[in-house]
Design a protein around this motif. Structure first.
Motif, PDB file in Angstrom:
ATOM      1  N   VAL A  34       0.880  -1.175   0.000  1.00 22.18           N
ATOM      2  CA  VAL A  34       0.000   0.000   0.000  1.00 22.18           C
ATOM      3  C   VAL A  34       0.916   1.223   0.000  1.00 22.18           C
ATOM      4  O   VAL A  34       1.857   1.300   0.791  1.00 22.18           O
ATOM      5  N   MET A  35       0.661   2.135  -0.922  1.00 24.07           N
ATOM      6  CA  MET A  35       1.424   3.383  -0.978  1.00 24.07           C
ATOM      7  C   MET A  35       0.503   4.522  -0.575  1.00 24.07           C
ATOM      8  O   MET A  35      -0.626   4.617  -1.054  1.00 24.07           O
ATOM      9  N   GLY A  36       1.000   5.380   0.291  1.00 20.69           N
ATOM     10  CA  GLY A  36       0.176   6.477   0.776  1.00 20.69           C
ATOM     11  C   GLY A  36       0.881   7.810   0.681  1.00 20.69           C
ATOM     12  O   GLY A  36       2.103   7.884   0.506  1.00 20.69           O
ATOM     13  N   TRP A  37       0.082   8.846   0.768  1.00 18.95           N
ATOM     14  CA  TRP A  37       0.586  10.215   0.850  1.00 18.95           C
ATOM     15  C   TRP A  37       0.007  10.867   2.095  1.00 18.95           C
ATOM     16  O   TRP A  37      -1.194  10.739   2.375  1.00 18.95           O
ATOM     17  N   PHE A  38       0.850  11.519   2.841  1.00 18.80           N
ATOM     18  CA  PHE A  38       0.461  12.273   4.021  1.00 18.80           C
ATOM     19  C   PHE A  38       0.997  13.694   3.861  1.00 18.80           C
ATOM     20  O   PHE A  38       1.883  13.947   3.054  1.00 18.80           O
ATOM     21  N   ARG A  39       0.457  14.602   4.642  1.00 14.99           N
ATOM     22  CA  ARG A  39       0.975  15.955   4.617  1.00 14.99           C
ATOM     23  C   ARG A  39       1.001  16.532   6.020  1.00 14.99           C
ATOM     24  O   ARG A  39       0.241  16.109   6.891  1.00 14.99           O
ATOM     25  N   GLN A  40       1.887  17.487   6.198  1.00 16.44           N
ATOM     26  CA  GLN A  40       2.009  18.131   7.503  1.00 16.44           C
ATOM     27  C   GLN A  40       2.247  19.617   7.291  1.00 16.44           C
ATOM     28  O   GLN A  40       3.253  20.018   6.687  1.00 16.44           O
ATOM     29  N   ALA A  41       1.311  20.401   7.779  1.00 10.38           N
ATOM     30  CA  ALA A  41       1.431  21.855   7.725  1.00 10.38           C
ATOM     31  C   ALA A  41       2.080  22.328   9.022  1.00 10.38           C
ATOM     32  O   ALA A  41       2.028  21.634  10.042  1.00 10.38           O
ATOM     33  N   PRO A  42       2.688  23.517   9.015  1.00 10.18           N
ATOM     34  CA  PRO A  42       3.343  24.033  10.219  1.00 10.18           C
ATOM     35  C   PRO A  42       2.383  24.068  11.401  1.00 10.18           C
ATOM     36  O   PRO A  42       1.250  24.566  11.286  1.00 10.18           O
TER      37      PRO A  42
ATOM     38  N   GLU B 265      -1.262  14.404   8.496  1.00  7.76           N
ATOM     39  CA  GLU B 265      -2.597  13.933   8.173  1.00  7.76           C
ATOM     40  C   GLU B 265      -2.599  13.110   6.884  1.00  7.76           C
ATOM     41  O   GLU B 265      -1.815  13.364   5.963  1.00  7.76           O
ATOM     42  N   PHE B 266      -3.494  12.161   6.829  1.00  8.44           N
ATOM     43  CA  PHE B 266      -3.663  11.311   5.663  1.00  8.44           C
ATOM     44  C   PHE B 266      -4.213  12.116   4.493  1.00  8.44           C
ATOM     45  O   PHE B 266      -5.113  12.946   4.669  1.00  8.44           O
ATOM     46  N   VAL B 267      -3.676  11.853   3.307  1.00  6.65           N
ATOM     47  CA  VAL B 267      -4.165  12.500   2.096  1.00  6.65           C
ATOM     48  C   VAL B 267      -4.795  11.464   1.166  1.00  6.65           C
ATOM     49  O   VAL B 267      -5.941  11.605   0.754  1.00  6.65           O
ATOM     50  N   SER B 268      -4.032  10.435   0.838  1.00  6.67           N
ATOM     51  CA  SER B 268      -4.512   9.449  -0.123  1.00  6.67           C
ATOM     52  C   SER B 268      -3.661   8.195  -0.032  1.00  6.67           C
ATOM     53  O   SER B 268      -2.528   8.229   0.453  1.00  6.67           O
ATOM     54  N   ALA B 269      -4.216   7.074  -0.506  1.00  9.06           N
ATOM     55  CA  ALA B 269      -3.467   5.821  -0.539  1.00  9.06           C
ATOM     56  C   ALA B 269      -3.990   4.945  -1.664  1.00  9.06           C
ATOM     57  O   ALA B 269      -5.127   5.104  -2.111  1.00  9.06           O
ATOM     58  N   ILE B 270      -3.137   4.033  -2.106  1.00  8.10           N
ATOM     59  CA  ILE B 270      -3.521   3.077  -3.138  1.00  8.10           C
ATOM     60  C   ILE B 270      -2.965   1.710  -2.778  1.00  8.10           C
ATOM     61  O   ILE B 270      -1.814   1.596  -2.363  1.00  8.10           O
TER      62      ILE B 270
ATOM     63  N   ASN C  22       6.543   0.659  -9.286  1.00 13.68           N
ATOM     64  CA  ASN C  22       7.632   1.100  -8.425  1.00 13.68           C
ATOM     65  C   ASN C  22       7.616   2.608  -8.223  1.00 13.68           C
ATOM     66  O   ASN C  22       8.524   3.168  -7.621  1.00 13.68           O
ATOM     67  N   THR C  23       6.569   3.256  -8.735  1.00 12.93           N
ATOM     68  CA  THR C  23       6.398   4.692  -8.533  1.00 12.93           C
ATOM     69  C   THR C  23       4.922   4.992  -8.330  1.00 12.93           C
ATOM     70  O   THR C  23       4.081   4.469  -9.067  1.00 12.93           O
ATOM     71  N   SER C  24       4.624   5.799  -7.331  1.00 11.11           N
ATOM     72  CA  SER C  24       3.253   6.259  -7.164  1.00 11.11           C
ATOM     73  C   SER C  24       3.210   7.749  -7.450  1.00 11.11           C
ATOM     74  O   SER C  24       4.227   8.447  -7.327  1.00 11.11           O
ATOM     75  N   PHE C  25       2.050   8.222  -7.853  1.00 14.20           N
ATOM     76  CA  PHE C  25       1.870   9.616  -8.215  1.00 14.20           C
ATOM     77  C   PHE C  25       0.678  10.190  -7.462  1.00 14.20           C
ATOM     78  O   PHE C  25      -0.292   9.488  -7.198  1.00 14.20           O
ATOM     79  N   LEU C  26       0.770  11.469  -7.172  1.00 16.28           N
ATOM     80  CA  LEU C  26      -0.369  12.180  -6.614  1.00 16.28           C
ATOM     81  C   LEU C  26      -0.609  13.399  -7.494  1.00 16.28           C
ATOM     82  O   LEU C  26       0.178  14.356  -7.461  1.00 16.28           O
TER      83      LEU C  26
ATOM     84  N   TYR D  23       4.529  13.856   2.294  1.00 18.14           N
ATOM     85  CA  TYR D  23       5.367  12.685   2.479  1.00 18.14           C
ATOM     86  C   TYR D  23       4.728  11.481   1.805  1.00 18.14           C
ATOM     87  O   TYR D  23       3.518  11.276   1.925  1.00 18.14           O
ATOM     88  N   CYS D  24       5.543  10.679   1.128  1.00 16.30           N
ATOM     89  CA  CYS D  24       5.030   9.403   0.654  1.00 16.30           C
ATOM     90  C   CYS D  24       5.467   8.317   1.621  1.00 16.30           C
ATOM     91  O   CYS D  24       6.481   8.448   2.318  1.00 16.30           O
ATOM     92  N   ALA D  25       4.696   7.264   1.667  1.00 11.75           N
ATOM     93  CA  ALA D  25       4.957   6.186   2.618  1.00 11.75           C
ATOM     94  C   ALA D  25       4.424   4.875   2.055  1.00 11.75           C
ATOM     95  O   ALA D  25       3.612   4.875   1.123  1.00 11.75           O
ATOM     96  N   GLY D  26       4.881   3.778   2.636  1.00  8.96           N
ATOM     97  CA  GLY D  26       4.411   2.489   2.162  1.00  8.96           C
ATOM     98  C   GLY D  26       4.499   1.417   3.233  1.00  8.96           C
ATOM     99  O   GLY D  26       5.251   1.544   4.198  1.00  8.96           O
ATOM    100  N   TYR D  27       3.682   0.384   3.063  1.00  7.90           N
ATOM    101  CA  TYR D  27       3.807  -0.807   3.897  1.00  7.90           C
ATOM    102  C   TYR D  27       3.412  -2.022   3.076  1.00  7.90           C
ATOM    103  O   TYR D  27       2.615  -1.923   2.139  1.00  7.90           O
TER     104      TYR D  27
END
Length: 125
Positions: free
Chosen positions: A32-40, A45-50, A76-80, A94-98
């Motif tokens: 599973v590949m995900g995208w998270f974001r963090q503002a100052p 926080e979670f944004v999206s995952a596939i 081998n590459t995910s896109f947002l 941030y991108c992340a995976g498990y």
């Protein structure tokens, strides 16, 4: 697994930006590949995952209909793809995976074992 995020930058509100997350030369077909974001001053926080196995996609309500997550055919590459961006989308992304195995909460950052470095997205009004 090493992840490398790229594609951030400065964009005007209403514009588009495409983020990429490249894995270190290996297929993530069982990940599973995900995208998270963090503002100052805010928590990550979670944004999206596939799910690269099932192709299922998941979105935060705040980005649904504007952002699209995808992967390349080699998995081998995910896109947002970020469209109709808003100033409140400004954050470090941030991108992340498990690896798929034990059921996990796909929207929880603690479920992810691998993280890329962040890429800054700034949306001007």
């Amino acid at each position: 697994v090493q992840l490398q995020a790229s594609g951030g930058g400065l964009v005007q509100a209403g514009g588009s930006l495409r983020l990429s997350c490249a894995a270190s030369g290996r297929s993530l077909s069982r990940y599973v590949m995900g995208w998270f974001r963090q503002a100052p001053g805010k928590s990550r926080e979670f944004v999206s995952a596939i799910s690269l196995t099932a192709g299922s996609t998941y979105y935060a309500d705040s980005v649904k209909g504007r952002f699209t997550i995808s992967s390349n055919s080699d998995k081998n590459t995910s896109f947002l793809q970020m469209n109709s961006v808003k100033p409140e989308d400004t954050a470090v992304y941030y991108c992340a995976g498990y690896e798929i195995g034990v059921p996990k909460r796909i929207r929880a950052p603690e479920s992810y074992n691998y993280w890329g470095q962040g890429t800054q997205v700034t949306v001007s009004s």
